[in-house]
Scaffold this motif. Structure first.
Motif, mmCIF file in Angstrom:
data_model
loop_
_atom_site.group_PDB
_atom_site.id
_atom_site.type_symbol
_atom_site.label_atom_id
_atom_site.label_comp_id
_atom_site.label_asym_id
_atom_site.label_seq_id
_atom_site.Cartn_x
_atom_site.Cartn_y
_atom_site.Cartn_z
ATOM 1 N N PRO A 56 0.795 -1.238 0.000
ATOM 2 C CA PRO A 56 0.000 0.000 0.000
ATOM 3 C C PRO A 56 0.824 1.282 0.000
ATOM 4 O O PRO A 56 0.267 2.362 -0.227
ATOM 5 N N VAL A 57 2.126 1.205 0.247
ATOM 6 C CA VAL A 57 2.929 2.429 0.298
ATOM 7 C C VAL A 57 3.420 2.858 -1.078
ATOM 8 O O VAL A 57 3.961 3.957 -1.232
ATOM 9 N N LYS A 58 3.248 2.008 -2.089
ATOM 10 C CA LYS A 58 3.671 2.382 -3.441
ATOM 11 C C LYS A 58 2.800 3.513 -3.971
ATOM 12 O O LYS A 58 1.603 3.600 -3.677
ATOM 13 N N ALA A 59 3.407 4.362 -4.787
ATOM 14 C CA ALA A 59 2.757 5.595 -5.222
ATOM 15 C C ALA A 59 1.424 5.349 -5.929
ATOM 16 O O ALA A 59 0.481 6.117 -5.760
ATOM 17 N N ARG A 60 1.331 4.277 -6.724
ATOM 18 C CA ARG A 60 0.111 4.046 -7.506
ATOM 19 C C ARG A 60 -0.717 2.888 -6.954
ATOM 20 O O ARG A 60 -1.543 2.316 -7.673
#
Length: 351
Positions: A56-60
């Motif tokens: 969930p921390v990825k930009a997209r």
């Protein structure tokens, strides 16, 4: 370090950055051979149960979640189940919980580390893995010829694409100094030596700013350095002693920048391509760079390539290791072995 060596290293770094940037723009045109040998087949499933392991921390990440949900809804399938990774658990319990629901496909939304963790659990199960690349390198996605910059295309392939079996590999890591032992799956390239040093020393802030080009800066700083003595055994054969800077174990050979680092490496041939790099100077690194970029077939003594199913490397002093771009600790012994045709993945169909 003398000024002329420093200028040479800077020149090499600039040339690498420019050629790599151009390679990204021409990736489809340059990568004319397939990294896979076998033909893909249709899943032949009218409805699919979909699970998603998502970082969930990825930009997209939020966009990926919404895109997957819309696609499943449009297909008339059940709502996909989402399992989010955490800082303490990069995906092991998440994929275990996902498999409990008996999915037809497990999508991986994240970087190379998340993909490795999910692949480790899916290998040998016959459950397909679909890639939704959200990381910096996205190494496996590139080698499977996915468009890592097109989220919608990646989701479409992960849900509706064909599928094929590919090889995985396992690296056993032992450190005689600390007593630590571990074993991990990798899918693209693992290594011991300078490559792992560069990965460990690359600035996270620079990676966020310029992506995979951040590795160039750390790479230039690590070019000077001494070679280290190791013993290398291939397929249970007699050990050979070499002075090396780095040894890479390649399941496939395409790296960011559109560079086909090991053109002969195939991801489903049941073999690993072992690259032993032993340059003494900046000039040696320059020769290697020219060979890789020009795809010259001539032999270079400071860069030798072997093919093997099992590799054992022992070193008198601990050396850093890496797996698909993630550091994996220091080792005095590594055992690397290919697992042929062990992972089912979703790929694009051939036109």
């Amino acid at each position: 370090m003398s000024d002329w060596i420093l200028y040479l290293l800077i020149g090499v770094a600039l040339a690498f950055a420019i050629s790599s940037w151009w390679g990204v723009r021409r990736l489809r045109a340059l990568h004319i051979r397939s990294t896979v040998g076998g033909e893909a087949i249709e899943p032949e499933l009218k409805k699919q149960r979909v699970a998603v392991v998502l970082n969930p921390v990825k930009a997209r990440a939020a966009e990926a979640r919404a895109t997957i949900q819309r696609a499943c809804l449009a297909a008339g399938w059940e709502d996909p189940q989402f399992f989010e990774t955490t800082a303490r658990d990069p995906g092991f319990s998440q994929v275990r919980n996902a498999l409990a629901g008996k999915p037809d496909v497990v999508l991986v939304g994240g970087g190379d580390g998340t993909v490795r963790v999910v692949a480790e659990s899916l290998a040998g199960t016959g459950v397909a893995m679909g890639l939704v690349p959200l990381g910096t390198g996205n190494l496996l996605a590139r080698n499977l010829e996915l468009d890592v910059g097109d989220l919608h295309s990646s989701v479409n392939t992960a849900l509706f694409g064909r599928q094929r079996y590919i090889d995985t590999a396992r690296m056993g890591i032992e450190n005689a100094r600390t007593g630590h032992q571990s074993e991990h799956v990798f899918l693209v390239i693992a290594g011991i030596g300078m490559d792992a040093e560069v990965l460990a020393d690359t600035s996270d802030g620079l990676k966020r700013a310029v992506g995979w080009l951040a590795y160039t800066e750390a790479g230039v700083r690590h070019l000077p350095g001494r070679r280290k003595k190791v013993s290398i055994s291939l397929d249970e054969g007699p050990a050979q002693v070499r002075n090396i800077r780095s040894v890479l174990f390649a399941n496939c050979g395409l790296v960011p920048g559109g560079i086909d680092f090991i053109p002969q490496a195939m991801i489903d041939d049941g073999m690993l391509d072992v690259v032993v790099m032993s340059p003494r100077s900046a000039f040696g690194w320059l020769l290697m760079y020219v060979k890789v970029m020009s795809k010259h077939s001539g032999k270079l003594p400071i860069m030798t390539v072997y093919r093997s199913r099992k590799i054992i490397i022992e070193c008198p002093e601990p050396m850093p290791t890496q797996l698909d771009g993630d550091t994996a600790g220091e080792a005095t012994r590594v055992t690397v072995q290919v697992k042929p045709q062990s992972l089912l993945v979703r790929v694009k169909g051939r036109d």
